[in-house]
Design a protein around this motif. Structure first.
Motif, PDB file in Angstrom:
ATOM      1  N   PHE A   1      -4.061  -7.022  -1.251  1.00 58.63           N
ATOM      2  CA  PHE A   1      -3.559  -5.639  -1.096  1.00 58.63           C
ATOM      3  C   PHE A   1      -2.258  -5.595  -0.285  1.00 58.63           C
ATOM      4  O   PHE A   1      -1.324  -4.881  -0.597  1.00 58.63           O
ATOM      5  CB  PHE A   1      -4.642  -4.786  -0.431  1.00 58.63           C
ATOM      6  N   GLU A   2      -2.232  -6.425   0.769  1.00 58.78           N
ATOM      7  CA  GLU A   2      -1.016  -6.435   1.605  1.00 58.78           C
ATOM      8  C   GLU A   2       0.155  -7.055   0.878  1.00 58.78           C
ATOM      9  O   GLU A   2       1.301  -6.628   1.038  1.00 58.78           O
ATOM     10  CB  GLU A   2      -1.292  -7.208   2.897  1.00 58.78           C
ATOM     11  N   SER A   3      -0.099  -8.081   0.054  1.00 59.01           N
ATOM     12  CA  SER A   3       1.008  -8.721  -0.658  1.00 59.01           C
ATOM     13  C   SER A   3       1.490  -7.886  -1.832  1.00 59.01           C
ATOM     14  O   SER A   3       2.688  -7.819  -2.111  1.00 59.01           O
ATOM     15  CB  SER A   3       0.579 -10.115  -1.145  1.00 59.01           C
ATOM     16  N   GLY A   4       0.600  -7.228  -2.548  1.00 58.26           N
ATOM     17  CA  GLY A   4       0.996  -6.424  -3.707  1.00 58.26           C
ATOM     18  C   GLY A   4       0.992  -4.942  -3.446  1.00 58.26           C
ATOM     19  O   GLY A   4       1.320  -4.156  -4.343  1.00 58.26           O
ATOM     20  N   LEU A   5       0.599  -4.558  -2.236  1.00 54.69           N
ATOM     21  CA  LEU A   5       0.526  -3.148  -1.878  1.00 54.69           C
ATOM     22  C   LEU A   5      -0.356  -2.366  -2.865  1.00 54.69           C
ATOM     23  O   LEU A   5      -0.070  -1.234  -3.240  1.00 54.69           O
ATOM     24  CB  LEU A   5       1.928  -2.521  -1.800  1.00 54.69           C
ATOM     25  N   ARG A   6      -1.426  -3.011  -3.306  1.00 57.74           N
ATOM     26  CA  ARG A   6      -2.377  -2.334  -4.197  1.00 57.74           C
ATOM     27  C   ARG A   6      -3.728  -3.052  -4.084  1.00 57.74           C
ATOM     28  O   ARG A   6      -3.831  -4.174  -3.613  1.00 57.74           O
ATOM     29  CB  ARG A   6      -1.878  -2.360  -5.634  1.00 57.74           C
ATOM     30  N   ASP A   7      -4.722  -2.396  -4.565  1.00 57.06           N
ATOM     31  CA  ASP A   7      -6.070  -2.962  -4.556  1.00 57.06           C
ATOM     32  C   ASP A   7      -6.430  -3.307  -6.009  1.00 57.06           C
ATOM     33  O   ASP A   7      -6.514  -2.435  -6.865  1.00 57.06           O
ATOM     34  CB  ASP A   7      -7.061  -1.935  -3.987  1.00 57.06           C
TER      35      ASP A   7
END
Length: 449
Positions: free
Chosen positions: A438-444
């Motif tokens: 999530f932190e690397s792609g800014l998504r879940d």
């Protein structure tokens, strides 16, 4: 065959040049002042300016006058009859050139001296004669040895103010002690070497005796001694006036009317002096005050008798303004003040309306306000908590320490504990990977599946 001359152009005959004659001291001083006055260092050099000033008029075709450096007709007309054309002798031109070079070279030196002279004798000298004064100062301070004191005295006497200038100038010039210690000497030493300034003043001291004699002679002329008194009749006075006018005209116009013989003598001047000696005699006279021959004025008529003016009589002071004590308006104002004071006292007689200065003694609703604010904040937090969506499944109650089910305590062994720990560890690793993704792609990524 000669070329015919146009008949519609007036042809003037060629006039031979006049013989070269030296200018008198006054002419030299006026020519040098005109040369210095017309110089502008921003436009041309010293040599170019002097060449233009002394450029002689040349006769061109059909009698037209052409002058070098003068490309405008107004310049040619202004140059005719000026001192540039009158100074024709090479020696006079050389003198004027040297004066121009010296006054420009020692400009700061001469400005300090001339300013000091005008400051000390401000009531006796004219600043419109500053160029003549600067030239005479230059000759007296720096060129006296070359000229000689006789020629220098003639140039001083040729000043436009004559002896009225000579007296204060000589007094200021030969007061060398003041020049050494005064403001003039300080300005000189700021720009020039002290040894050079002392050398200049030492040269002035050499002519002190001659300067005192010349100063005494000038003072006698200013005070009225040594004047010329005519002993002839009215016709003789008119002749003497004409002779003095002619002599003054010769000095101003450059001595063009003098006639010299082969020996260099001035015949016209000697003839005038001979006639003058016959009709006049020189005597020493002192100024004797005499009353003015005034005619008594006519008697004035007596002033008419004027009737006396009646004195103004003012009305008496009113009775009401003369009594002692306050007026009716003042009494009414005092009554109203007392009434207002009683009204305010009666208004604030209630103890509850008395203002208390100490804050702790005043009634306060601080506790009620604090409780109300805390209640509002807790309600807002509960409302926000109810609206939140849980991220993961909650931990079952059976996993909590000390849990006892309805069926009694669960019996566990080492294998059961290791299996439960392995499941918990995998669940933690899965959550850590989800958070990193999530932190690397800014998504879940689970929200898309």
């Amino acid at each position: 065959m000669p070329v015919p001359v146009p008949t519609d152009i007036m042809v003037r005959p060629r006039v031979p040049e006049a013989p070269l004659r030296l200018l008198p001291p006054r002419g030299l001083l006026n020519a040098s002042a005109a040369l210095l006055r017309s110089f502008n260092g921003d436009k041309m050099t010293l040599d170019a300016h002097a060449d233009q000033f002394f450029a002689s008029a040349e006769e061109g075709a059909f009698g037209l006058e052409l002058k070098r450096y003068d490309y405008l007709k107004s310049h040619r007309l202004a140059g005719r009859g000026g001192w540039g054309q009158k100074v024709r002798h090479p020696h006079d031109q050389l003198f004027c050139r040297q004066v121009l070079y010296g006054t420009v070279r020692y400009e700061k030196f001469l400005d300090a001296f001339v300013d000091g002279l005008f400051e000390v004798h401000k009531g006796k000298l004219h600043r419109k004669e500053k160029y003549e004064t600067r030239i005479v100062s230059y000759l007296a301070l720096l060129r006296a040895d070359e000229l000689g004191f006789g020629a220098l005295a003639s140039l001083i006497n040729a000043h436009p103010s004559s002896v009225n200038f000579g007296v204060p100038f000589l007094e200021f010039l030969f007061d060398t002690s003041e020049l050494r210690t005064g403001e003039v000497g300080k300005k000189w030493k700021q720009t020039y070497d002290a040894a050079w300034v002392e050398n200049v003043l030492g040269g002035v001291d050499l002519y002190r005796d001659d300067g005192e004699l010349l100063l005494k002679k000038f003072k006698q002329q200013v005070e009225g001694f040594g004047g010329e008194v005519s002993s002839s009749d009215d016709s003789g006075d008119d002749d003497g006036a004409r002779q003095r006018s002619a002599s003054r005209h010769d000095d101003e116009m450059g001595d063009d009317s003098r006639v010299r013989d082969d020996g260099g003598r001035n015949l016209a001047k000697e003839s005038r002096q001979t006639k003058k000696e016959k009709s006049t005699k020189k005597i020493l006279t002192a100024t004797v005050p005499e009353p003015f021959a005034l005619r008594p004025s006519r008697p004035r008529p007596a002033l008419p008798d004027e009737p006396p003016v009646a004195k103004f009589k003012a009305n008496p002071v009113p009775v009401g303004t003369n009594r002692r004590g306050p007026t009716v308006d003042e009494i009414a104002v005092e009554r109203q003040k007392q009434k207002n004071k009683e009204t305010v006292t009666e208004k604030y007689a209630d103890p509850s309306l008395v203002f208390k200065l100490i804050a702790s003694e005043r009634p306060s609703n601080l506790d009620r306000v604090i409780a109300q604010v805390d209640k509002e904040r807790m309600e807002a937090l509960e409302k926000v908590k109810a609206e939140l969506v849980p991220i993961g499944k909650p931990v079952p109650n059976s996993n909590q320490p000390g849990f006892v089910s309805k069926n009694g305590p669960v019996k566990t062994n080492a294998a059961f504990i290791l299996r439960a720990d392995s499941v918990l560890q995998k669940h933690r690793e899965k959550e850590v990977a989800a958070i990193e993704n999530f932190e690397s792609g800014l998504r879940d990524r689970y929200s898309l599946g």
